[in-house]
Design a protein around this motif. Structure first.
Motif, short mmCIF file in Angstrom:
data_model
loop_
_atom_site.label_atom_id
_atom_site.label_comp_id
_atom_site.label_asym_id
_atom_site.label_seq_id
_atom_site.Cartn_x
_atom_site.Cartn_y
_atom_site.Cartn_z
N GLY A 260 1.75 -9.83 4.45
CA GLY A 260 2.27 -10.40 5.70
C GLY A 260 3.50 -9.68 6.23
O GLY A 260 3.85 -8.60 5.76
N GLY A 261 4.13 -10.29 7.20
CA GLY A 261 5.36 -9.74 7.80
C GLY A 261 5.11 -8.38 8.40
O GLY A 261 4.16 -8.16 9.15
N SER A 262 5.97 -7.45 8.01
CA SER A 262 5.95 -6.12 8.61
C SER A 262 5.00 -5.17 7.88
O SER A 262 4.88 -4.01 8.24
N THR A 263 4.34 -5.65 6.83
CA THR A 263 3.59 -4.74 5.96
C THR A 263 2.35 -4.17 6.65
O THR A 263 1.57 -4.91 7.24
N VAL A 264 2.19 -2.87 6.56
CA VAL A 264 0.98 -2.21 7.05
C VAL A 264 0.51 -1.22 5.99
O VAL A 264 1.32 -0.67 5.24
N ALA A 265 -0.79 -1.01 5.92
CA ALA A 265 -1.33 -0.02 4.97
C ALA A 265 -2.49 0.69 5.65
O ALA A 265 -3.31 0.06 6.31
N THR A 266 -2.53 1.99 5.49
CA THR A 266 -3.50 2.79 6.23
C THR A 266 -4.15 3.85 5.35
O THR A 266 -3.45 4.58 4.63
N VAL A 267 -5.47 3.93 5.41
CA VAL A 267 -6.19 5.07 4.83
C VAL A 267 -6.61 5.92 6.02
O VAL A 267 -7.54 5.59 6.73
N GLY A 268 -5.88 6.99 6.27
CA GLY A 268 -6.09 7.76 7.49
C GLY A 268 -6.98 8.98 7.32
O GLY A 268 -7.51 9.51 8.28
N VAL A 280 -25.46 12.62 -4.08
CA VAL A 280 -24.44 11.62 -4.42
C VAL A 280 -23.12 12.37 -4.54
O VAL A 280 -23.05 13.38 -5.24
N ALA A 281 -22.08 11.92 -3.85
CA ALA A 281 -20.83 12.68 -3.81
C ALA A 281 -20.15 12.72 -5.18
O ALA A 281 -20.05 11.71 -5.88
N ARG A 282 -19.69 13.90 -5.56
CA ARG A 282 -19.01 14.09 -6.84
C ARG A 282 -17.61 13.49 -6.79
O ARG A 282 -17.13 12.88 -7.72
N SER A 283 -16.91 13.72 -5.65
CA SER A 283 -15.56 13.17 -5.57
C SER A 283 -15.21 12.81 -4.14
O SER A 283 -15.85 13.30 -3.19
N LEU A 284 -14.24 11.95 -4.02
CA LEU A 284 -13.76 11.54 -2.71
C LEU A 284 -12.24 11.48 -2.76
O LEU A 284 -11.66 10.91 -3.70
N GLU A 285 -11.61 12.11 -1.78
CA GLU A 285 -10.14 12.06 -1.71
C GLU A 285 -9.74 11.24 -0.51
O GLU A 285 -10.36 11.35 0.54
N PHE A 286 -8.73 10.41 -0.67
CA PHE A 286 -8.21 9.71 0.51
C PHE A 286 -6.70 9.61 0.49
O PHE A 286 -6.06 9.71 -0.56
N SER A 287 -6.15 9.45 1.71
CA SER A 287 -4.69 9.32 1.84
C SER A 287 -4.38 7.83 1.93
O SER A 287 -5.22 7.03 2.33
N LEU A 288 -3.17 7.51 1.55
CA LEU A 288 -2.74 6.12 1.57
C LEU A 288 -1.30 6.10 2.08
O LEU A 288 -0.47 6.87 1.58
N ASP A 289 -1.05 5.31 3.10
CA ASP A 289 0.29 5.19 3.69
C ASP A 289 0.60 3.70 3.75
O ASP A 289 -0.11 2.94 4.40
N ILE A 290 1.63 3.28 3.02
CA ILE A 290 1.99 1.86 2.95
C ILE A 290 3.43 1.70 3.41
O ILE A 290 4.32 2.43 2.94
N ARG A 291 3.66 0.77 4.35
CA ARG A 291 5.03 0.56 4.85
C ARG A 291 5.35 -0.92 4.83
O ARG A 291 4.51 -1.75 5.17
N SER A 292 6.57 -1.22 4.44
CA SER A 292 7.00 -2.62 4.43
C SER A 292 8.51 -2.69 4.38
O SER A 292 9.17 -1.75 3.92
#
Ligand SMILES: [Zn+2]
Length: 410
Positions: A260-268, A280-292
């Motif tokens: 809640g509040g100001s918290t945001v989280a993004t997989v961009g 079938v994919a061998r690997s998957l990479e993702f970014s994670l940006d979390i702000r609070s």
């Protein structure tokens, strides 16, 4: 002092500064240590002098204009923002806060007010970090928080080091430590900035009193499974990187909503390896940006994601890595100063609301060490970091008025 007159002068200064861009007609592009920055710096120094301030440029390219206070020994009041921009940005981000800080000095002088402590208008170099990929360069230099050798290590797209760019600009990287102020010399930092988001405009509020600036965590996550034939491998014999990762990614938004509040989280960003329509994919990479604003949340969400990745990859014999790439602590802005700002808004009849800042600012950097206050003015339709960025001049006039009340009461 008529605040409409303030608004007029601020608009005039901003119009003058809008000429100093590398992309005329396509927004403001004023990257650090470029001819555009030099021209803007000269313009600002001239405006500071005309306002009766004693001016100088420090070894980091920061600009200062001093209005001496009654008590010269007292920790000073620093007010300002940055004068660089993002590529193709607007004419208000950062620079409007510098112009307001100079206008504040004019108003103080015109009204015959000598602040209790020294007042300094400040223009910081390279807050955005767009050329050398760092950010908060000027304010970090003032706080003595630049890492040794940083200027020699960071390079721009053309391979020019920050140190070399400084040299071409007429500054020496070796003198950067001299930009640091003695501990305790700065008593308060004040910043006026455009909101860069849609909240104030949407709620029809004239001013925003910033409660705090969100902290940030960034991660690079890789989920590893096994590449297999998409037609011949039965569902219970797969280690599918996309499926494992997707189960976790799907929960990231809910984790932020729960906090809640100001918290945001993004997989961009999401990229698969050895993924094809029939593999079938061998690997998957993702970014994670979390702000609070809450530090606990910034600890808890990544820990939950890590646990979920563990559970999902264990089921099929997969694995994962989760590497932290950025960590910035949240800053709570000064409660006593927020109260004074709110009182001033009420007394002067300006509509206002308290809100967090989801973007970083010089106040985030300064607030790590100095008592800090920040005022937001509305951004039309919430647009920023684009040529459409706009804030009406009256909004800055009001902000200067309220900031002046704070300086008088400090
Ligand atoms: Zn900014």
């Amino acid at each position: 002092m008529n605040w409409m007159e303030s608004a007029r002068r601020i608009q005039e200064d901003l119009e003058g500064l809008s000429a100093f861009t590398a992309t005329p007609g396509q927004g403001c592009t004023r990257l650090p240590f470029t001819p555009e920055t030099r021209a803007a710096a000269d313009f600002l120094l001239k405006k500071m002098e005309e306002a009766g301030l004693e001016t100088w440029q420090d070894p980091a390219g920061n600009l200062f204009g001093l209005l001496p206070g009654r008590n010269r020994e007292k920790p000073c009041i620093l007010c300002g923002s940055h004068y660089d921009s993002v590529p193709g940005g607007g004419n208000y981000d950062g620079i409007a806060g510098v112009v307001c800080a100079i206008e504040l000095a004019r108003v103080l002088r015109e009204e015959g007010i000598t602040p209790d402590a020294d007042y300094l208008a400040a223009a910081f170099m390279d807050e955005e970090g767009c050329r050398f990929g760092s950010g908060y360069f000027g304010s970090k230099a003032v706080l003595g928080r630049l890492e040794p050798g940083e200027a020699g290590r960071l390079t721009d797209e053309e391979g020019i080091t920050l140190a070399r760019a400084m040299e071409r600009y007429g500054l020496k990287a070796g003198e950067l430590p001299k930009a640091a102020w003695p501990k305790g010399r700065i008593g308060h930092f004040l910043e006026i900035h455009i909101e860069q988001g849609p909240v104030l405009d949407g709620q029809k509020k004239e001013l925003g009193v910033v409660e705090g600036i969100v902290g940030l965590r960034r991660y690079r996550v890789a989920v590893n499974g096994r590449a297999d034939h998409a037609g011949t491998t039965p569902m219970d014999m797969r280690s599918d990187a996309v499926e494992m990762a997707a189960r976790v990614i799907a929960q990231v938004g809910d984790m932020a909503r729960e906090a809640g509040g100001s918290t945001v989280a993004t997989v961009g960003q999401v990229n698969t390896r050895a993924g094809a329509v029939n593999i079938v994919a061998r690997s998957l990479e993702f970014s994670l940006d979390i702000r609070s604003l809450q530090n606990e949340v910034l600890e808890e969400i990544p820990a939950r994601i890590r646990r979920r990745l563990q559970e999902e990859t264990e089921k099929t014999g997969g694995s994962f890595t989760m590497e932290e790439t950025l960590r910035i602590q949240p800053v709570e802005l000064s409660r006593p100063m927020r109260k004074i700002l709110e009182e001033s808004c009420r007394e002067r009849g300006h509509s206002w609301m308290a809100l967090p800042s989801g973007a970083g600012h010089d106040a985030l950097s300064m607030g790590q060490q100095v008592d800090t206050a920040m005022l937001f003015v509305p951004s039309r339709a919430g647009r920023s970091h684009c040529p459409e960025e706009y804030t009406p001049p009256e909004a800055f006039g009001r902000a200067v008025q309220v900031m002046k009340d704070l300086i008088v009461r400090l």
